[in-house]
Design a protein around this motif. Structure first.
Motif, PDB file in Angstrom:
ATOM      1  N   GLN A  54       0.589  -1.473   0.038  1.00 41.02           N
ATOM      2  CA  GLN A  54       0.002  -0.134  -0.163  1.00 41.02           C
ATOM      3  C   GLN A  54       1.152   1.315  -0.292  1.00 41.02           C
ATOM      4  O   GLN A  54      -0.031   1.961  -0.417  1.00 41.02           O
ATOM      5  N   CYS A 110     -10.895  -0.232   3.794  1.00 40.63           N
ATOM      6  CA  CYS A 110      -9.145  -0.138   3.181  1.00 40.63           C
ATOM      7  C   CYS A 110      -8.751   0.970   2.997  1.00 40.63           C
ATOM      8  O   CYS A 110      -8.901   2.101   2.928  1.00 40.63           O
ATOM      9  N   LEU A 111      -7.542   1.661   3.375  1.00 38.16           N
ATOM     10  CA  LEU A 111      -7.119   2.674   3.600  1.00 38.16           C
ATOM     11  C   LEU A 111      -6.446   2.708   1.587  1.00 38.16           C
ATOM     12  O   LEU A 111      -6.388   4.173   1.339  1.00 38.16           O
ATOM     13  N   HIS A 152      -6.533  -9.514   5.984  1.00 34.51           N
ATOM     14  CA  HIS A 152      -6.758  -8.381   5.274  1.00 34.51           C
ATOM     15  C   HIS A 152      -5.588  -7.458   4.617  1.00 34.51           C
ATOM     16  O   HIS A 152      -5.297  -7.621   3.848  1.00 34.51           O
ATOM     17  N   HIS A 156      -3.197  -8.219   1.225  1.00 34.56           N
ATOM     18  CA  HIS A 156      -2.409  -7.811  -0.021  1.00 34.56           C
ATOM     19  C   HIS A 156      -1.239  -7.971  -0.023  1.00 34.56           C
ATOM     20  O   HIS A 156      -0.519  -7.180  -0.810  1.00 34.56           O
ATOM     21  N   GLU A 190      -8.035  -0.406   6.275  1.00 32.25           N
ATOM     22  CA  GLU A 190      -6.855  -0.922   6.942  1.00 32.25           C
ATOM     23  C   GLU A 190      -5.822  -1.304   5.701  1.00 32.25           C
ATOM     24  O   GLU A 190      -6.315  -1.230   4.748  1.00 32.25           O
TER      25      GLU A 190
HETATM   26 ZN    ZN Z   1      -6.188  -2.078   3.130  1.00 37.80          ZN
END
Ligand code: ZN
Length: 190
Positions: A54, A110-111, A152, A156, A190
């Motif tokens: 991310q 989710c961010l 979660h 990623h 998240e």
């Molecule tokens: Zn996420």
């Protein structure tokens, strides 16, 4: 420490392959700074977890604001007093084992997919083996919300987003509508 830019859905980094962190890499100043920056970035955006992809970093690493020892974990939690903000979990090269039987459904955000929420089925319990930021082996178990966060974030690392895990998109909801029609409680990103 720095606040890093969070990749949003559509950026190829969220779907790219990640590699394991080399054991010798963990103690390097660059890696330690990355961990600090991940924690600071997660806190800045009030997330409950954040994975390296991310932040445009293709490493198998994530942080989660569940406190050392993991959510619902009875082992190795040395903090008994009420700490205002426990040190987040840092999981390097995690291996995840799902347990607890049938999957349970709950909301996730989710961010990297800001302002959307959706219902995602997840295993109710997980066991995680990983290295911590000092390069020590750790093992922990989590259930409920903690287990959900760990799954979660782990996804990623494999380029999987929570939308991929939804069995129906019917619950997919903007935050404003979530608060209006569904929101009993805040669903952190998240
Ligand atoms: Zn996420």
């Amino acid at each position: 420490m720095s606040i890093l830019k969070v990749a949003r859905m559509g950026h190829p980094t969220l779907r790219a392959r990640t590699r394991a962190v080399e054991p010798g890499e963990i103690r390097s100043p660059e890696f330690q700074k990355l961990v600090d920056d991940m924690i600071e970035t997660m806190r800045e955006y009030q997330g409950v977890g954040l994975a390296a992809p991310q932040l445009h970093v293709g490493l198998r690493l994530y942080v989660a604001a569940l406190g050392a020892g993991g959510h619902d974990d009875e082992e190795e939690d040395e903090r008994h007093e009420e700490a205002p903000e426990p040190e987040p979990l840092v999981l390097i090269n995690p291996e995840l084992r799902l347990s607890g039987g049938a999957k349970v459904e709950d909301w996730e955000g989710c961010l990297s997919i800001p302002d959307l929420r959706g219902i995602v089925p997840r295993a109710p319990e997980v066991e995680v083996r990983a290295f911590d930021r000092d390069g020590r082996r750790i093992e922990l178990r989590a259930s409920g919300f903690g287990a959900r966060v760990l799954q979660h974030e782990y996804d990623h690392l494999d380029g999987v987003l929570f939308l991929d895990r939804m069995t129906s998109l019917e619950s997919l909801t903007f935050l404003e509508e979530y608060a209006r029609f569904w929101g009993k409680e805040r669903v952190p990103e998240e």
